[in-house]
Write an enzyme that holds these catalytic residues in place. Structure first.
Site, PDB file in Angstrom:
ATOM      1  CE1 TYR A 112       1.547  -8.551 -12.439  1.00  0.00           C
ATOM      2  CE2 TYR A 112       0.445  -8.744 -14.659  1.00  0.00           C
ATOM      3  CZ  TYR A 112       0.538  -8.385 -13.528  1.00  0.00           C
ATOM      4  OH  TYR A 112      -0.043  -7.478 -13.125  1.00  0.00           O
ATOM      5  CB  ILE A 167      -3.195   0.771 -13.190  1.00  0.00           C
ATOM      6  CG1 ILE A 167      -4.742   0.034 -13.856  1.00  0.00           C
ATOM      7  CG2 ILE A 167      -4.083   2.090 -12.578  1.00  0.00           C
ATOM      8  CD1 ILE A 167      -5.884   0.732 -14.057  1.00  0.00           C
ATOM      9  CE  LYS A 171      -1.358  -9.825 -11.249  1.00  0.00           C
ATOM     10  NZ  LYS A 171      -1.125  -9.627  -9.384  1.00  0.00           N
ATOM     11  CB  VAL A 175       3.168 -10.002   1.770  1.00  0.00           C
ATOM     12  CG1 VAL A 175       3.039  -9.455   2.989  1.00  0.00           C
ATOM     13  CG2 VAL A 175       3.216  -9.653   1.065  1.00  0.00           C
ATOM     14  CB  ALA A 207      -1.205  -0.184   1.104  1.00  0.00           C
ATOM     15  CB  ALA A 257       1.656 -18.506 -14.601  1.00  0.00           C
ATOM     16  CB  SER A 280      -3.547  -8.478 -13.567  1.00  0.00           C
ATOM     17  OG  SER A 280      -3.205  -7.823 -15.204  1.00  0.00           O
TER      18      SER A 280
HETATM   19  P1  NAP Z   1       3.809  -0.503  -7.896  1.00  0.00           P
HETATM   20  O1  NAP Z   1       2.795   0.659  -8.067  1.00  0.00           O
HETATM   21  O2  NAP Z   1       4.488  -0.847  -8.204  1.00  0.00           O
HETATM   22  O3  NAP Z   1       3.146  -0.423  -5.878  1.00  0.00           O
HETATM   23  C1  NAP Z   1       4.237  -1.862  -6.295  1.00  0.00           C
HETATM   24  C2  NAP Z   1       3.132  -2.552  -4.716  1.00  0.00           C
HETATM   25  O4  NAP Z   1       3.250  -3.585  -4.007  1.00  0.00           O
HETATM   26  C3  NAP Z   1       4.769  -1.493  -3.574  1.00  0.00           C
HETATM   27  O5  NAP Z   1       3.911  -0.871  -2.220  1.00  0.00           O
HETATM   28  C4  NAP Z   1       5.444  -2.445  -3.411  1.00  0.00           C
HETATM   29  O6  NAP Z   1       5.969  -2.350  -1.940  1.00  0.00           O
HETATM   30  C5  NAP Z   1       4.488  -3.700  -3.259  1.00  0.00           C
HETATM   31  N1  NAP Z   1       5.537  -4.817  -2.806  1.00  0.00           N
HETATM   32  C6  NAP Z   1       5.768  -5.740  -3.657  1.00  0.00           C
HETATM   33  N2  NAP Z   1       6.448  -6.280  -3.279  1.00  0.00           N
HETATM   34  C7  NAP Z   1       5.865  -6.367  -2.180  1.00  0.00           C
HETATM   35  C8  NAP Z   1       6.296  -7.636  -1.246  1.00  0.00           C
HETATM   36  N3  NAP Z   1       7.404  -8.326  -1.358  1.00  0.00           N
HETATM   37  N4  NAP Z   1       5.414  -7.346   0.138  1.00  0.00           N
HETATM   38  C9  NAP Z   1       4.923  -7.054   0.208  1.00  0.00           C
HETATM   39  N5  NAP Z   1       4.852  -5.651  -0.925  1.00  0.00           N
HETATM   40  C10 NAP Z   1       5.250  -5.815  -1.906  1.00  0.00           C
HETATM   41  O7  NAP Z   1       2.482  -1.436  -8.570  1.00  0.00           O
HETATM   42  P2  NAP Z   1       0.975  -1.112  -8.963  1.00  0.00           P
HETATM   43  O8  NAP Z   1       1.074  -0.760 -10.043  1.00  0.00           O
HETATM   44  O9  NAP Z   1      -0.056  -0.597  -7.934  1.00  0.00           O
HETATM   45  O10 NAP Z   1       0.328  -2.991  -8.630  1.00  0.00           O
HETATM   46  C11 NAP Z   1      -0.179  -3.237  -7.933  1.00  0.00           C
HETATM   47  C12 NAP Z   1      -0.960  -4.765  -8.465  1.00  0.00           C
HETATM   48  O11 NAP Z   1      -2.278  -4.251  -9.227  1.00  0.00           O
HETATM   49  C13 NAP Z   1       0.112  -5.993  -8.417  1.00  0.00           C
HETATM   50  O12 NAP Z   1      -0.462  -6.851  -7.709  1.00  0.00           O
HETATM   51  C14 NAP Z   1      -0.650  -5.368  -9.661  1.00  0.00           C
HETATM   52  O13 NAP Z   1       0.035  -7.213 -10.435  1.00  0.00           O
HETATM   53  C15 NAP Z   1      -1.801  -5.123 -10.093  1.00  0.00           C
HETATM   54  N6  NAP Z   1      -1.896  -5.234 -11.600  1.00  0.00           N
HETATM   55  C16 NAP Z   1      -1.486  -3.711 -12.489  1.00  0.00           C
HETATM   56  C17 NAP Z   1      -1.022  -3.192 -13.218  1.00  0.00           C
HETATM   57  C18 NAP Z   1      -0.796  -2.139 -13.457  1.00  0.00           C
HETATM   58  O14 NAP Z   1      -0.676  -1.683 -14.818  1.00  0.00           O
HETATM   59  N7  NAP Z   1      -0.177  -1.343 -12.419  1.00  0.00           N
HETATM   60  C19 NAP Z   1      -2.480  -3.727 -14.392  1.00  0.00           C
HETATM   61  C20 NAP Z   1      -2.517  -5.100 -13.662  1.00  0.00           C
HETATM   62  C21 NAP Z   1      -2.425  -5.716 -12.092  1.00  0.00           C
HETATM   63  P3  NAP Z   1       7.265  -0.983  -1.830  1.00  0.00           P
HETATM   64  O15 NAP Z   1       7.560   0.442  -2.213  1.00  0.00           O
HETATM   65  O16 NAP Z   1       7.927  -0.767  -0.900  1.00  0.00           O
HETATM   66  O17 NAP Z   1       8.434  -1.937  -2.235  1.00  0.00           O
END
Ligand code: NAP
Length: 247
Positions: A155, A188, A159, A64, A13, A157, A142
């Protein structure tokens, strides 16, 4: 406010979609546990924003993808706030590459962080939710897990795994008034999107019927709906929030 008596944990978060979900839940009155892995200052900012608008939140560092740390996150939340109603499994990473060049560690890291973490947090939280006969679990999957995406076998797989997990767990715990749903975002505007090369971004835009990328707040609104009483009769559902890509 509709989440006044609710305790919510949002994994990952500190940034992006998880940040937006934590802020949305906080603005609706939930007490929010802001999990992060590395970025403590960004997580602190999220808590500060929630507190400044009259809400309550704290940060908790945990990777996590490691069961003991996920378990510690859930236990800390329950100890501190005495309850747990909403769990959002949002933490995720990408390690893109064609399979010819993808390393074994790129595969393992993505499966571990995106899919195993979902198991870890749910396993740690479910006993409490079963006992209190209430819970809202939301997994951030996703459209890649529905459609597949070249260069993202790992990725996609992970999701698709989250989607199967969501449906199986939804059936397991439905009798205890626990709902388990997933959101499948399209593209996003977060740090993940900004790693996509500009020419690839342009061609990806062509496949979005609504003609734009989504904003993290648009995923947060969907998460708030699924966590709310309005969604009490929805479980095992995969809600695409993707500008129409996967229809
Ligand atoms: P992001 O901006 O890169 O942020 C990722 C977040 O996950 C950060 O808060 C990070 O913490 C945390 N994180 C990563 N590895 C972790 C771990 N092992 N333990 C705890 N926290 C961890 O990513 P986002 O784009 O917001 O994506 C969030 C979710 O949405 C993901 O599951 C992603 O696959 C999904 N999603 C994103 C998109 C897109 O286009 N953005 C599309 C489809 C799905 P730190 O800041 O401490 O590193």
């Amino acid at each position: 406010m509709d989440f006044d008596d609710k305790v919510a944990i949002v994994s990952g978060a500190s940034r992006g979609i998880g940040r937006a979900i934590a802020l949305e839940f906080g603005s609706r009155g939930a007490r929010v546990v802001v999990n992060y892995n590395q970025n403590s200052s960004a997580a602190d900012e999220v808590v500060k924003t929630i507190s400044e608008s009259g809400g309550e939140a704290f940060t908790h560092q945990a990777d996590v993808s490691v069961f003991e740390q996920a378990d510690g996150l859930i236990k800390t939340a329950i100890e501190k706030y005495g309850d747990l109603h909403i769990l959002v499994n949002n933490a995720g990473i990408t390690r893109d590459g064609l399979i010819m060049t993808m390393s074994e560690s790129d595969w393992d890291d993505v499966i571990q962080t995106n899919l195993k973490s979902t198991f870890n947090c749910c396993k740690a939280a479910i006993r409490h939710m079963l006992r209190r006969r209430y819970g809202r679990i939301i997994n951030i999957a996703s459209v890649s897990g529905i459609m597949g995406n070249p260069g993202q076998t790992n990725y996609s797989a992970s999701k698709a795994g989250q989607i199967g997990f969501t449906r199986a767990l939804a059936r397991e715990v439905a009798s205890r008034t626990i709902t388990v749903n997933a959101i499948a975002p399209g593209f996003i505007q977060t740090d993940i999107w900004s790693t996509v090369p500009e020419d690839a971004q342009k061609s990806l835009m062509d496949i979005i019927p609504l003609g734009r990328v989504g904003q993290p707040e648009e995923i947060a609104k969907a998460a708030a709906f699924l966590a709310s009483d309005d969604a009490a009769y929805i479980t095992g559902h995969i809600l695409t929030v993707d500008g129409g890509i996967a229809m």
